[in-house]
Motif scaffolding. Structure first.
Motif, mmCIF file in Angstrom:
data_model
loop_
_atom_site.group_PDB
_atom_site.id
_atom_site.type_symbol
_atom_site.label_atom_id
_atom_site.label_comp_id
_atom_site.label_asym_id
_atom_site.label_seq_id
_atom_site.Cartn_x
_atom_site.Cartn_y
_atom_site.Cartn_z
ATOM 1 N N LYS A 119 -9.428 -0.328 -2.166
ATOM 2 C CA LYS A 119 -10.136 -0.859 -1.003
ATOM 3 C C LYS A 119 -11.644 -0.712 -1.186
ATOM 4 O O LYS A 119 -12.408 -1.626 -0.890
ATOM 5 C CB LYS A 119 -9.685 -0.136 0.267
ATOM 6 N N ARG A 156 0.825 -1.220 0.000
ATOM 7 C CA ARG A 156 0.000 0.000 0.000
ATOM 8 C C ARG A 156 0.856 1.266 0.000
ATOM 9 O O ARG A 156 0.455 2.278 -0.556
ATOM 10 C CB ARG A 156 -0.887 0.050 1.239
ATOM 11 N N ARG A 200 -6.665 3.353 -1.487
ATOM 12 C CA ARG A 200 -7.997 3.592 -0.904
ATOM 13 C C ARG A 200 -9.098 3.308 -1.923
ATOM 14 O O ARG A 200 -10.154 2.768 -1.582
ATOM 15 C CB ARG A 200 -8.092 5.021 -0.379
#
Length: 101
Positions: free
Chosen positions: A24, A14, A21
Motif C-alpha cells: 500500500k 490482503r 501494508r
C-alpha cells in the motif's frame, strides 16, 4: 458493480498477504485498484445521497433506506452526514451481497 467487485476481490487478497501494508505504501497495482474503486463507490454514493437530500428538501421522501434515515434524523432535529449515510448503505449492500452470493 465492477468497482465494488474489484475492491472486494483485492481486499480479500490482503488477508493472505502479510506485506499488504508495504504494498500500500509503495502503491502496488492491487492497492491502486482499491483506491480507484473506493473513489468510484464514494462518488456514486455521494450522487445518490445528494439526490435524496434534494428530494427530502422538497418533501418527497420515499420508502428507501436513505430516505428513512433522513426522515428519522429530521424528526429528531438531528443531522446525518453523507459519510454516515454512505457507511450505512455500504454495510447493507455488503450484508445483502454476502447472504445472496
Amino acid at each position: 458493480a465492477k468497482a465494488f467487485d474489484e475492491v472486494q476481490y483485492y481486499c480479500e487478497k490482503r488477508f493472505g498477504d502479510v506485506f499488504w501494508r508495504v504494498k500500500k505504501i509503495f502503491g502496488s497495482h492491487a492497492e491502486k485498484r482499491i483506491t480507484e474503486g473506493v473513489k468510484v463507490l464514494n462518488e456514486f454514493a455521494e450522487t445518490v445521497i445528494n439526490g435524496k437530500r434534494r428530494e427530502a428538501d422538497q418533501g418527497n421522501l420515499g420508502p428507501d433506506l436513505i430516505s428513512r434515515f433522513l426522515e428519522e434524523a429530521k424528526s429528531k432535529n438531528e443531522t446525518v452526514s453523507n459519510s454516515e449515510l454512505r457507511d450505512i448503505v455500504m454495510n447493507f449492500i455488503i450484508a445483502g451481497r454476502d447472504t445472496t452470493a
